[in-house]
Design an enzyme around this catalytic site. Structure first.
Site, short mmCIF file in Angstrom:
data_model
loop_
_atom_site.label_atom_id
_atom_site.label_comp_id
_atom_site.label_asym_id
_atom_site.label_seq_id
_atom_site.Cartn_x
_atom_site.Cartn_y
_atom_site.Cartn_z
NE ARG A 166 -4.01 -2.10 -0.05
CZ ARG A 166 -3.66 -3.25 -0.66
NH1 ARG A 166 -2.59 -3.58 -1.19
NH2 ARG A 166 -4.69 -3.98 -0.54
CB SER A 243 -9.86 -1.63 3.05
OG SER A 243 -10.23 -2.88 2.59
CD GLU A 344 -6.29 0.81 1.94
OE1 GLU A 344 -5.87 -0.29 2.57
OE2 GLU A 344 -6.89 0.85 0.97
C1 LIG Z 1 -15.62 0.06 -2.72
C2 LIG Z 1 -14.16 0.24 -2.71
C3 LIG Z 1 -13.11 -0.81 -2.94
C4 LIG Z 1 -11.73 -0.65 -2.75
N1 LIG Z 1 -10.84 -1.91 -2.75
C5 LIG Z 1 -9.74 -1.57 -2.91
C6 LIG Z 1 -8.86 -2.90 -2.92
O1 LIG Z 1 -9.07 -3.89 -3.01
N2 LIG Z 1 -7.33 -2.63 -3.09
C7 LIG Z 1 -7.14 -1.07 -3.11
O2 LIG Z 1 -5.62 -1.22 -3.00
N3 LIG Z 1 -7.47 -0.12 -2.84
C8 LIG Z 1 -8.92 -0.25 -2.94
N4 LIG Z 1 -9.91 0.73 -2.92
C9 LIG Z 1 -9.18 2.11 -2.77
C10 LIG Z 1 -9.26 2.71 -4.00
O3 LIG Z 1 -10.11 2.55 -4.84
C11 LIG Z 1 -7.88 2.62 -4.77
O4 LIG Z 1 -6.71 3.25 -3.69
C12 LIG Z 1 -7.68 3.59 -6.05
O5 LIG Z 1 -6.55 3.30 -6.77
C13 LIG Z 1 -7.51 5.29 -5.80
O6 LIG Z 1 -7.60 5.55 -7.12
P1 LIG Z 1 -8.26 7.02 -7.42
O7 LIG Z 1 -7.95 7.56 -8.76
O8 LIG Z 1 -9.91 6.95 -6.87
O9 LIG Z 1 -7.64 7.95 -6.27
P2 LIG Z 1 -8.06 9.41 -5.51
O10 LIG Z 1 -8.94 8.74 -4.19
O11 LIG Z 1 -8.63 10.32 -6.29
O12 LIG Z 1 -6.92 9.85 -4.95
C14 LIG Z 1 -6.01 8.77 -3.85
C15 LIG Z 1 -4.63 9.41 -3.96
O13 LIG Z 1 -3.86 9.20 -5.21
C16 LIG Z 1 -3.60 10.49 -5.61
N5 LIG Z 1 -3.64 10.46 -7.08
C17 LIG Z 1 -4.75 9.97 -7.69
N6 LIG Z 1 -4.63 10.21 -9.15
C18 LIG Z 1 -3.28 10.81 -9.42
C19 LIG Z 1 -2.63 11.17 -10.54
N7 LIG Z 1 -2.94 11.07 -11.62
N8 LIG Z 1 -1.32 11.63 -10.08
C20 LIG Z 1 -1.01 11.57 -9.04
N9 LIG Z 1 -1.57 11.48 -7.79
C21 LIG Z 1 -2.73 10.87 -8.07
C22 LIG Z 1 -4.29 11.57 -4.92
O14 LIG Z 1 -3.69 12.75 -4.98
C23 LIG Z 1 -4.54 10.96 -3.56
O15 LIG Z 1 -3.36 11.28 -2.76
C24 LIG Z 1 -11.06 0.59 -2.72
C25 LIG Z 1 -12.15 1.90 -2.55
C26 LIG Z 1 -13.41 1.64 -2.57
C27 LIG Z 1 -14.50 2.57 -2.61
#
Ligand SMILES: Cc1cc2nc3c(=O)[nH]c(=O)nc-3n(C[C@H](O)[C@H](O)[C@H](O)COP(=O)(O)OP(=O)(O)OC[C@H]3O[C@@H](n4cnc5c(N)ncnc54)[C@H](O)[C@@H]3O)c2cc1C
Length: 348
Positions: A166, A243, A344
């Site tokens: 992570r 999570s 997380e």
């Molecule tokens: C129902 C559910 C299930 C999930 N299951 C999992 C799982 O099984 N495993 C897991 O690891 N995670 C899981 N997650 C967490 C999440 O989906 C992941 O971490 C996902 O990759 C976050 O991506 P995002 O584009 O939504 O990022 P955001 O939530 O928009 O941002 C998260 C972080 O990433 C940074 N960021 C985003 N895009 C960029 C970019 N282009 N450049 C630089 N920084 C950036 C943001 O600044 C922030 O710090 C889950 C979430 C939910 C709601």
């Protein structure tokens, strides 16, 4: 670049919580990203990079600076690497699960267990997204970034990203430095699905034929839906950030202590081997055995009926409600088990 003002952030997150962004830009190209960064630095505004908003708790006051949503699109398959793996270059703004579906349909192995995770492609390297025995660090070949330090675009190889559980340089040592524009994944054409995780093995128990990639993807999505870890419109248990706590990684001695403690209560604590002779302990188990069962109700927030690790917005919750429950859980787990759970999601 289209500059917008006072844009509500809650609808742009899976938690549906948080105030507005003073300034907001959705950037579809590198040029728009450069313009947005220049605007923020001219005005001396704090800049936040938004992907799919699925790992985010936005404060009730919102963000007084500029929120830059990365919407760089496109996906292209490049010629195979020397070892036979196929390279896919994918824009950071693409939906992660759409890309996984595309890779599986192209019969390329390496991402099938990461099906159903919400968010953008650009979000995946940040916390080295992982599930059901796979992590993106196993397939990421390189990450194209805009370096806010000198305004250059660079290609970071896998090793330079410093991936671990992570974690990567993007959420630790180089937090806020890079804007991810594109990610290259090296996948295995015709490869077998990765079926190591107990839940997945159980799903296919009794079958003679080995499941293919598409069946594995469907199984993962099915298991995730059962746990409220798939975004299903109308399911109140998925209004969350997934999570909420990381699985603690402990030493062999700490694990022995925990096991002794659990045995004294006639319980058995689940643990898994981690790197460097350490052990991962189930955060969900710790939460459940500290008085926070599935379905726990707090003030406008609670714990998912399907998974003890997901704090959910039961409707009208504030970020303050979420943080109050988070702290209550952390405190109780630490009192009872001597382990401090680490959150997380990212707190904005
Ligand atoms: C129902 C559910 C299930 C999930 N299951 C999992 C799982 O099984 N495993 C897991 O690891 N995670 C899981 N997650 C967490 C999440 O989906 C992941 O971490 C996902 O990759 C976050 O991506 P995002 O584009 O939504 O990022 P955001 O939530 O928009 O941002 C998260 C972080 O990433 C940074 N960021 C985003 N895009 C960029 C970019 N282009 N450049 C630089 N920084 C950036 C943001 O600044 C922030 O710090 C889950 C979430 C939910 C709601």
């Amino acid at each position: 670049m289209l500059l917008q003002e006072n844009i509500p952030l809650a609808p742009l997150t899976t938690f549906k919580i948080g105030g507005p962004a003073r300034f907001f830009v959705e950037a579809k190209s590198r040029t728009e990203i450069e313009e947005a960064v220049a605007f923020a630095s001219r005005r001396d505004l704090p800049l936040f990079i938004l992907g799919g908003g699925s790992n985010l708790v936005v404060s009730d006051a919102g963000w007084s600076g500029l929120v830059l949503k990365v919407a760089v699109a496109g996906s292209a398959q490049r010629s195979a690497l020397q070892d036979g793996r196929a390279l896919f270059d994918v824009g950071a703004g693409e939906s992660w699960d759409h890309f996984v579906a595309h890779a599986v349909a192209a019969r390329c192995a390496g991402l099938e267990c990461l099906s159903g995770i919400p968010g953008s492609v650009g979000g995946t390297p940040v916390q080295n997204v992982g599930a059901y025995g796979q992590e993106v660090s196993e397939t990421i070949e390189s990450v194209e970034v805009f370096d806010r330090r000198d305004g250059q675009v660079r290609e970071l190889c896998n090793e330079a990203c410093g991936f671990s559980y992570r974690s990567s340089i993007f959420n630790t040592t180089e937090r806020d430095r890079f804007i991810i524009l594109r990610v290259s994944y090296a996948l295995t054409p015709g490869g077998e699905p990765h079926l190591e995780y107990a839940d997945l093995k159980r799903h296919f128990e009794g079958r003679d034929a080995r499941p293919n990639l598409a069946e594995t993807r469907e199984a993962v999505r099915h298991i995730r839906a059962r746990k409220g870890m798939l975004i299903v419109p109308g399911d109140p248990d998925c209004q969350s950030a997934g999570s909420f706590f990381k699985n603690p990684v402990v030493s062999a001695e700490q694990l022995e202590d925990l096991k002794r403690h659990a045995t004294a209560k006639r319980l058995a604590i689940p643990s898994y081997p981690a790197l460097e002779e350490r052990h991962k302990v189930s955060a969900a188990w710790l939460v459940e055995h500290s008085g926070f069962a599935r379905g726990y109700d707090g003030v406008r927030v609670g714990i998912s009926h399907k998974h003890a690790l997901a704090i959910v917005n039961r409707g009208g919750a504030s970020a303050a409600d979420v943080i109050a429950l988070k702290e209550e859980i952390q405190q109780r787990v630490e009192e009872l088990w001597g382990v401090r759970l680490e959150a997380e999601p990212v707190f904005l």
